[in-house]
Write an enzyme that holds these catalytic residues in place. Structure first.
Site, PDB file in Angstrom:
ATOM      1  N   ARG A   1       2.845  -1.605  -5.964  1.00  0.00           N
ATOM      2  CA  ARG A   1       2.998  -0.370  -6.725  1.00  0.00           C
ATOM      3  C   ARG A   1       4.372   0.281  -6.541  1.00  0.00           C
ATOM      4  O   ARG A   1       4.961   0.770  -7.490  1.00  0.00           O
ATOM      5  CB  ARG A   1       1.912   0.607  -6.274  1.00  0.00           C
ATOM      6  CG  ARG A   1       1.738   1.806  -7.167  1.00  0.00           C
ATOM      7  CD  ARG A   1       0.778   2.816  -6.553  1.00  0.00           C
ATOM      8  NE  ARG A   1      -0.447   2.279  -6.062  1.00  0.00           N
ATOM      9  CZ  ARG A   1      -1.626   2.303  -6.711  1.00  0.00           C
ATOM     10  NH1 ARG A   1      -1.691   2.867  -7.887  1.00  0.00           N
ATOM     11  NH2 ARG A   1      -2.703   1.795  -6.153  1.00  0.00           N
TER      12      ARG A   1
ATOM     13  N   GLY B   1       0.752  -1.249   0.000  1.00  0.00           N
ATOM     14  CA  GLY B   1       0.000   0.000   0.000  1.00  0.00           C
ATOM     15  C   GLY B   1       0.777   1.290   0.000  1.00  0.00           C
ATOM     16  O   GLY B   1       0.177   2.361  -0.170  1.00  0.00           O
TER      17      GLY B   1
ATOM     18  N   CYS C   1     -14.205   4.127 -28.628  1.00  0.00           N
ATOM     19  CA  CYS C   1     -15.442   4.882 -28.888  1.00  0.00           C
ATOM     20  C   CYS C   1     -16.222   5.197 -27.623  1.00  0.00           C
ATOM     21  O   CYS C   1     -17.364   4.747 -27.473  1.00  0.00           O
ATOM     22  CB  CYS C   1     -16.294   4.099 -29.854  1.00  0.00           C
ATOM     23  SG  CYS C   1     -15.413   3.886 -31.380  1.00  0.00           S
ATOM     24  N   GLU C   2     -15.640   5.873 -26.700  1.00  0.00           N
ATOM     25  CA  GLU C   2     -16.404   6.449 -25.595  1.00  0.00           C
ATOM     26  C   GLU C   2     -15.606   7.605 -24.993  1.00  0.00           C
ATOM     27  O   GLU C   2     -14.370   7.590 -25.001  1.00  0.00           O
ATOM     28  CB  GLU C   2     -16.788   5.412 -24.543  1.00  0.00           C
ATOM     29  CG  GLU C   2     -15.675   4.605 -23.954  1.00  0.00           C
ATOM     30  CD  GLU C   2     -16.216   3.617 -22.908  1.00  0.00           C
ATOM     31  OE1 GLU C   2     -16.576   4.088 -21.820  1.00  0.00           O
ATOM     32  OE2 GLU C   2     -16.273   2.418 -23.195  1.00  0.00           O
TER      33      GLU C   2
ATOM     34  N   TYR D   1     -10.167   5.462 -12.308  1.00  0.00           N
ATOM     35  CA  TYR D   1      -9.996   6.125 -11.002  1.00  0.00           C
ATOM     36  C   TYR D   1      -9.784   7.634 -11.137  1.00  0.00           C
ATOM     37  O   TYR D   1      -9.508   8.294 -10.134  1.00  0.00           O
ATOM     38  CB  TYR D   1      -8.779   5.569 -10.263  1.00  0.00           C
ATOM     39  CG  TYR D   1      -8.676   4.070 -10.198  1.00  0.00           C
ATOM     40  CD1 TYR D   1      -9.560   3.314  -9.426  1.00  0.00           C
ATOM     41  CD2 TYR D   1      -7.674   3.401 -10.891  1.00  0.00           C
ATOM     42  CE1 TYR D   1      -9.451   1.939  -9.365  1.00  0.00           C
ATOM     43  CE2 TYR D   1      -7.557   2.025 -10.830  1.00  0.00           C
ATOM     44  CZ  TYR D   1      -8.453   1.306 -10.070  1.00  0.00           C
ATOM     45  OH  TYR D   1      -8.335  -0.051 -10.008  1.00  0.00           O
TER      46      TYR D   1
ATOM     47  N   ARG E   1      -6.330   3.156 -15.778  1.00  0.00           N
ATOM     48  CA  ARG E   1      -6.355   3.899 -14.516  1.00  0.00           C
ATOM     49  C   ARG E   1      -6.952   5.311 -14.632  1.00  0.00           C
ATOM     50  O   ARG E   1      -7.750   5.702 -13.784  1.00  0.00           O
ATOM     51  CB  ARG E   1      -4.950   3.957 -13.886  1.00  0.00           C
ATOM     52  CG  ARG E   1      -4.346   2.567 -13.606  1.00  0.00           C
ATOM     53  CD  ARG E   1      -3.108   2.624 -12.733  1.00  0.00           C
ATOM     54  NE  ARG E   1      -3.462   2.988 -11.377  1.00  0.00           N
ATOM     55  CZ  ARG E   1      -3.320   4.177 -10.879  1.00  0.00           C
ATOM     56  NH1 ARG E   1      -2.754   5.133 -11.591  1.00  0.00           N
ATOM     57  NH2 ARG E   1      -3.700   4.423  -9.650  1.00  0.00           N
TER      58      ARG E   1
ATOM     59  N   GLU F   1       3.801  -6.730   1.565  1.00  0.00           N
ATOM     60  CA  GLU F   1       3.328  -7.085   0.217  1.00  0.00           C
ATOM     61  C   GLU F   1       3.288  -5.855  -0.696  1.00  0.00           C
ATOM     62  O   GLU F   1       2.234  -5.514  -1.246  1.00  0.00           O
ATOM     63  CB  GLU F   1       1.909  -7.664   0.299  1.00  0.00           C
ATOM     64  CG  GLU F   1       1.768  -8.880   1.171  1.00  0.00           C
ATOM     65  CD  GLU F   1       0.301  -9.268   1.416  1.00  0.00           C
ATOM     66  OE1 GLU F   1      -0.608  -8.489   1.033  1.00  0.00           O
ATOM     67  OE2 GLU F   1       0.072 -10.329   1.975  1.00  0.00           O
TER      68      GLU F   1
HETATM   69  N1  LLP Z   1      -1.717  -6.877  -0.633  1.00  0.00           N
HETATM   70  C1  LLP Z   1      -3.047  -6.937  -0.813  1.00  0.00           C
HETATM   71  C2  LLP Z   1      -3.834  -7.857  -0.012  1.00  0.00           C
HETATM   72  C3  LLP Z   1      -3.665  -6.085  -1.761  1.00  0.00           C
HETATM   73  O1  LLP Z   1      -4.987  -6.129  -1.915  1.00  0.00           O
HETATM   74  C4  LLP Z   1      -2.882  -5.176  -2.516  1.00  0.00           C
HETATM   75  C5  LLP Z   1      -3.475  -4.304  -3.516  1.00  0.00           C
HETATM   76  C6  LLP Z   1      -1.480  -5.179  -2.302  1.00  0.00           C
HETATM   77  C7  LLP Z   1      -0.945  -6.032  -1.344  1.00  0.00           C
HETATM   78  C8  LLP Z   1      -0.550  -4.289  -3.065  1.00  0.00           C
HETATM   79  O2  LLP Z   1      -0.799  -2.946  -2.823  1.00  0.00           O
HETATM   80  P1  LLP Z   1       0.203  -1.836  -3.408  1.00  0.00           P
HETATM   81  O3  LLP Z   1       1.512  -1.942  -2.669  1.00  0.00           O
HETATM   82  O4  LLP Z   1       0.385  -2.114  -4.860  1.00  0.00           O
HETATM   83  O5  LLP Z   1      -0.497  -0.574  -3.160  1.00  0.00           O
HETATM   84  N2  LLP Z   1      -5.848  -1.191  -9.409  1.00  0.00           N
HETATM   85  C9  LLP Z   1      -5.630  -0.180  -8.415  1.00  0.00           C
HETATM   86  C10 LLP Z   1      -4.908  -0.718  -7.198  1.00  0.00           C
HETATM   87  C11 LLP Z   1      -5.571  -1.900  -6.543  1.00  0.00           C
HETATM   88  C12 LLP Z   1      -4.833  -2.412  -5.343  1.00  0.00           C
HETATM   89  C13 LLP Z   1      -5.412  -3.670  -4.849  1.00  0.00           C
HETATM   90  N3  LLP Z   1      -4.718  -4.307  -3.775  1.00  0.00           N
HETATM   91  C14 LLP Z   1      -4.892   0.988  -9.038  1.00  0.00           C
HETATM   92  O6  LLP Z   1      -4.620   0.961 -10.239  1.00  0.00           O
HETATM   93  O7  LLP Z   1      -4.596   1.979  -8.356  1.00  0.00           O
END
Ligand code: LLP
Length: 421
Positions: free
Chosen positions: A278, A239, A346-347, A318, A314, A275
């Site tokens: 990003r 996160g 086309c949107e 978002y 994205r 974990e």
């Molecule tokens: N662990 C779990 C249980 C998760 O659900 C996620 C992300 C991560 C780790 C990794 O999080 P990160 O370090 O990448 O923030 N598609 C969205 C982001 C969805 C994130 C979902 N879960 C976007 O493009 O911003």
């Protein structure tokens, strides 16, 4: 910091000029930098250096097998959320004992495959899932190692679609019920409780919600230990956010995040897992696209690109910002002008940016979307019958296609005709 810099006026990925890749693979495409992936992974390793730990890359952010192998060879664990991701991690050469299985709706089939193939732990998200896992493990004569994901009811202060730690979200069990759920887990013979899991959301740009959540996890660790559970591992989720806009204040660094972890759970003697997705992959990737037309509307100028929302969703999904830069460095003193930057789908939602100042660009010019390595290629689709775009990995002065663009025939032949047609 990333390794996408202008050299002699041309944007490079490490030592490779972007136009060279474009000439070889066509546009649009994704390109990842090995040096940047490595650097970001190591920042987390260093941030946790005094603690026993495993940095599990969240594959959902960037799932190419070559990227996973790159990180796996550096010692990363992998956080997976489907059997598809599990099998990809295995295909990348990551052993089961470095794979953590997260996700709110694991099926019995997925549990079976992971148990048979080897798994470090399941992060269990509900009581029905826990009972199902117990039954599957017993049917195989195994015990499944588990952490239970608790929902700490903390506001991650991020986009509502990617906040996961509030009590109204679908994730985890309420922390207030943790004692009874752990008691049930301990009584199920097919399960082995090894730890606690928490993940509160993605793209967090403030450390306070992490601190609040991890403090609650530390308290819970003490309580559960007093109840007789052998809590030896804490999975603290991912996160940590990245700077999408270079002009904005930068989010906290992994080192500061590591300090929060040490401060909150560091004295418990637990092995710590994190974990991140990003922060490792996001700024390690660009999406490169070519300008098809520059169209002057009545009120604004549209830059029509050959990439679209199906390739990078994205912005439409978002309202996310991605810096967009010309591949040929603008001359100093050139006045930027505002463009609406759009794709050919086309949107109207197929808009990457509105009134974005860019140095003047013309037909055939290349532009690069920064910070596109995370949740870019993995969220792509073939909407409008646009084949998935290729992925390229750069390493120093070498580059290789790590996923080829399918031909139109390959795409069309995935559809099959029923006997009556
Ligand atoms: N662990 C779990 C249980 C998760 O659900 C996620 C992300 C991560 C780790 C990794 O999080 P990160 O370090 O990448 O923030 N598609 C969205 C982001 C969805 C994130 C979902 N879960 C976007 O493009 O911003």
């Amino acid at each position: 910091m990333d390794h996408f810099l202008y050299r002699d006026g041309i944007l490079h990925a490490e030592d490779v000029a972007i136009p060279e890749i474009a000439a070889a693979v066509g546009t649009p495409f994704y390109v990842y930098s090995t040096a940047t992936l490595t650097r970001h992974f190591r920042l987390f390793q260093e941030a946790l250096d005094e603690l026993p730990h495993l940095v599990c890359f969240a594959m959902k952010s960037c799932g190419n097998v070559a990227v996973i192998r790159t990180l796996g060879q550096l010692g990363a664990g992998i956080d997976v959320v489907s059997v598809g991701e599990y099998l990809k991690a295995k295909a990348a050469g990551v052993q089961g004992d470095r794979i953590v299985f997260s996700g709110v709706g694991k099926t019995r089939h997925e549990m079976r495959v992971a148990l048979e193939g080897g798994i470090r732990q399941f992060n269990v998200e509900s009581e029905p899932e826990m009972r199902a896992l117990n039954a599957v493990a017993l049917s195989l004569g195994l015990r499944a190692p588990i952490a239970i994901r608790v929902n700490p009811d903390v506001d991650a202060k991020t986009h509502e679609k990617i906040a996961t730690g509030k009590k109204e979200n679908k994730f985890g069990i309420p922390i207030s019920r943790a004692r009874e759920v752990y008691a049930e887990a301990a009584a199920l013979p097919g399960l082995e409780v090894v730890g606690i899991d928490v993940h509160i959301g993605s793209q967090l740009t403030d450390l306070a919600p992490f601190e609040e959540a991890y403090t609650k996890v530390a308290e819970l660790t003490r309580t559960l230990r007093a109840d007789g559970h052998d809590i030896r591992r804490l999975d603290l989720g991912g996160g940590l956010g990245i700077p999408y806009e270079r002009s904005n204040v930068a989010p906290p660094l992994p080192l500061d995040y590591g300090a929060v972890i040490k401060r909150t759970v560091g004295d418990l003697g637990c092995e710590v897992e994190i974990e991140p997705g990003r922060l490792i992959s996001g700024n390690a990737g660009l999406m490169v696209s070519q300008v098809i037309y520059v169209k002057s509307g009545e009120e604004r100028e549209f830059l029509i690109l050959d990439a679209a929302m199906n390739d990078l969703v994205r912005p439409s999904m978002y309202g996310a910002h991605h810096d967009i830069v010309p591949v040929i460095e603008p001359q100093p003193g050139v006045e930027p002008r505002p463009y609406d930057i759009v794709g050919p789908v086309c949107e109207t939602g197929d808009t990457f940016a509105k009134q974005r100042p860019l140095p003047p660009v013309g037909e055939g010019d290349l532009v690069a979307f920064r910070s596109a390595g995370a949740y870019g290629a993995v969220m792509a689709s073939e909407y409008n019958a646009r084949p998935l775009i290729p992925e390229v990995l750069v390493n120093g002065d070498q580059f290789a296609v790590i996923r080829a663009r399918p031909s139109y025939d390959e795409m069309i032949n995935r559809d099959t005709l029923p006997p009556w047609l």
